[in-house]
Write a protein that holds these residues in place. Sequence first.
Motif, PDB file in Angstrom:
ATOM      1  N   CYS A  21       0.848  -1.196   0.000  1.00  0.00           N
ATOM      2  CA  CYS A  21       0.000   0.000   0.000  1.00  0.00           C
ATOM      3  C   CYS A  21       0.884   1.248   0.000  1.00  0.00           C
ATOM      4  O   CYS A  21       1.578   1.521   0.993  1.00  0.00           O
ATOM      5  N   ILE A  22       0.858   1.997  -1.102  1.00  0.00           N
ATOM      6  CA  ILE A  22       1.776   3.119  -1.294  1.00  0.00           C
ATOM      7  C   ILE A  22       1.007   4.432  -1.357  1.00  0.00           C
ATOM      8  O   ILE A  22       0.313   4.714  -2.341  1.00  0.00           O
ATOM      9  N   PHE A  34      -6.585  -4.899  11.180  1.00  0.00           N
ATOM     10  CA  PHE A  34      -6.878  -3.523  10.769  1.00  0.00           C
ATOM     11  C   PHE A  34      -8.375  -3.255  10.825  1.00  0.00           C
ATOM     12  O   PHE A  34      -8.822  -2.222  11.351  1.00  0.00           O
ATOM     13  N   GLU A  35      -9.150  -4.175  10.309  1.00  0.00           N
ATOM     14  CA  GLU A  35     -10.605  -3.986  10.300  1.00  0.00           C
ATOM     15  C   GLU A  35     -11.172  -3.943  11.714  1.00  0.00           C
ATOM     16  O   GLU A  35     -12.186  -3.266  11.965  1.00  0.00           O
ATOM     17  N   ASN A  36     -10.523  -4.615  12.650  1.00  0.00           N
ATOM     18  CA  ASN A  36     -11.001  -4.634  14.035  1.00  0.00           C
ATOM     19  C   ASN A  36     -10.825  -3.298  14.744  1.00  0.00           C
ATOM     20  O   ASN A  36     -11.537  -3.005  15.711  1.00  0.00           O
ATOM     21  N   VAL A  37      -9.869  -2.477  14.288  1.00  0.00           N
ATOM     22  CA  VAL A  37      -9.550  -1.243  15.023  1.00  0.00           C
ATOM     23  C   VAL A  37      -9.722   0.031  14.211  1.00  0.00           C
ATOM     24  O   VAL A  37      -9.761   1.124  14.793  1.00  0.00           O
ATOM     25  N   CYS A  38      -9.831  -0.060  12.882  1.00  0.00           N
ATOM     26  CA  CYS A  38      -9.718   1.147  12.052  1.00  0.00           C
ATOM     27  C   CYS A  38     -10.813   2.170  12.318  1.00  0.00           C
ATOM     28  O   CYS A  38     -10.604   3.373  12.103  1.00  0.00           O
ATOM     29  N   ASP A  39     -11.978   1.737  12.778  1.00  0.00           N
ATOM     30  CA  ASP A  39     -13.079   2.670  13.015  1.00  0.00           C
ATOM     31  C   ASP A  39     -13.119   3.200  14.438  1.00  0.00           C
ATOM     32  O   ASP A  39     -13.945   4.072  14.752  1.00  0.00           O
ATOM     33  N   THR A  40     -12.241   2.697  15.299  1.00  0.00           N
ATOM     34  CA  THR A  40     -12.334   3.069  16.714  1.00  0.00           C
ATOM     35  C   THR A  40     -11.090   3.772  17.257  1.00  0.00           C
ATOM     36  O   THR A  40     -11.180   4.480  18.257  1.00  0.00           O
ATOM     37  N   ILE A  41      -9.926   3.589  16.616  1.00  0.00           N
ATOM     38  CA  ILE A  41      -8.716   4.166  17.189  1.00  0.00           C
ATOM     39  C   ILE A  41      -8.617   5.660  16.885  1.00  0.00           C
ATOM     40  O   ILE A  41      -9.188   6.166  15.929  1.00  0.00           O
ATOM     41  N   GLU A  42      -7.872   6.358  17.747  1.00  0.00           N
ATOM     42  CA  GLU A  42      -7.539   7.762  17.518  1.00  0.00           C
ATOM     43  C   GLU A  42      -6.290   7.805  16.634  1.00  0.00           C
ATOM     44  O   GLU A  42      -5.235   7.297  17.021  1.00  0.00           O
ATOM     45  N   VAL A  43      -6.408   8.387  15.451  1.00  0.00           N
ATOM     46  CA  VAL A  43      -5.311   8.378  14.485  1.00  0.00           C
ATOM     47  C   VAL A  43      -4.521   9.683  14.585  1.00  0.00           C
ATOM     48  O   VAL A  43      -5.072  10.774  14.392  1.00  0.00           O
ATOM     49  N   ASN A  44      -3.228   9.561  14.880  1.00  0.00           N
ATOM     50  CA  ASN A  44      -2.355  10.728  14.926  1.00  0.00           C
ATOM     51  C   ASN A  44      -2.125  11.249  13.510  1.00  0.00           C
ATOM     52  O   ASN A  44      -1.854  10.476  12.589  1.00  0.00           O
ATOM     53  N   SER A 102      -1.560   7.745   4.491  1.00  0.00           N
ATOM     54  CA  SER A 102      -0.964   6.462   4.896  1.00  0.00           C
ATOM     55  C   SER A 102      -1.982   5.563   5.581  1.00  0.00           C
ATOM     56  O   SER A 102      -1.880   4.335   5.517  1.00  0.00           O
ATOM     57  N   PHE A 103      -2.931   6.154   6.245  1.00  0.00           N
ATOM     58  CA  PHE A 103      -4.001   5.367   6.888  1.00  0.00           C
ATOM     59  C   PHE A 103      -5.045   4.955   5.856  1.00  0.00           C
ATOM     60  O   PHE A 103      -5.463   3.792   5.793  1.00  0.00           O
ATOM     61  N   ASP A 104      -5.418   5.895   5.009  1.00  0.00           N
ATOM     62  CA  ASP A 104      -6.496   5.627   4.059  1.00  0.00           C
ATOM     63  C   ASP A 104      -6.089   4.612   2.995  1.00  0.00           C
ATOM     64  O   ASP A 104      -6.936   3.853   2.509  1.00  0.00           O
ATOM     65  N   VAL A 105      -4.798   4.587   2.630  1.00  0.00           N
ATOM     66  CA  VAL A 105      -4.388   3.618   1.606  1.00  0.00           C
ATOM     67  C   VAL A 105      -4.522   2.186   2.116  1.00  0.00           C
ATOM     68  O   VAL A 105      -4.778   1.265   1.341  1.00  0.00           O
TER      69      VAL A 105
END
Length: 311
Positions: A10-11, A162-172, A77-80
């Motif tokens: 993922c680039i 990734f799917e388990n956390v992507c909607d709940t974590i606070e992204v820096n 980097s998160f969205d890719v």
Amino acid sequence: MDSKPYLSICIPTYNRLEILANTLDSIYADLNDVDIEDFEVVISDNQPNHSTKELIDKFNFKNLHYHASKSIGFLNSFDVLKLGNGMFLKLHNNYTMFRKGSLKQMINEIKENSIDRPVIFYTNGLNQFGGIKRFDSYNSFMYGLSYLSSWSSGFGIWKKDFENVCDTIEVNNYFPQTSLLVSQTQKSNYIINDIPIFDNQDIPKKGGYNIFKVFSVDYVSLIEKVHNREEISKETFNKIKKDLLLDYLSVRYFKTVIVRMDNFEKNNIKESIQIHYSAFMYYIMIGTALFAPVKALIRKVKVFFYIKSYN
């Protein structure tokens, strides 16, 4: 693809067309040894004019996928990672080329670990041991990884995790990959792969933001939260801070302030560093910066011998 690939490379990218082309060439140079169905390459382009599209069209591979993105800055980097369909999502800088044979090595490692799904982090010889180490706790893993937990091209995550956390974590905003890494504290197995498998291309006059503030304030604050949650020990937290200051920021100080090799901002360096470090440690960093060329040479020599030992 009819079946899910093992690996998604993922680039996230913004301009750097020639550099990205070199990276893609290095990936597809291994097709004689790798089944094209085993991996995919996902490009997320957040340049407003989406100039990368023309370049991607020249690469005629069915597993190369281009996406125009409206992501802001490092959040690309998160969205890719959301766009990857592989079993393992490998975040990858656009300037990081694969060495010959390393794509096959990475896919085999993913296959071998697909049941237990340990955290796997690639440090490319930067960790200074040139092999593979396994850890049975998050604290020992982070102690071994140190500030390299900030490196985008080292990071990867299993798609299910990734799917388990992507909607709940606070992204820096500056360290989305580290935000994901610190969400994986519940794992029972961790791997640091320090075998040199990449070649980083030089980026002339890289910069555009205050790297001293980003690392000494934003990154350290992110790791401090992990310590405050008692997910890493005080010893591990202090080691990460010390290594960051003396092994990374001192080198950056040499490149940015002393010899002016890049375009990172140089304002309020002392003030930023003294948020988490003492004035004494700030001056130790400056003194250590004078030895940056020697440290870089030693590291290059070590990596050279690591490469020879695996060839």
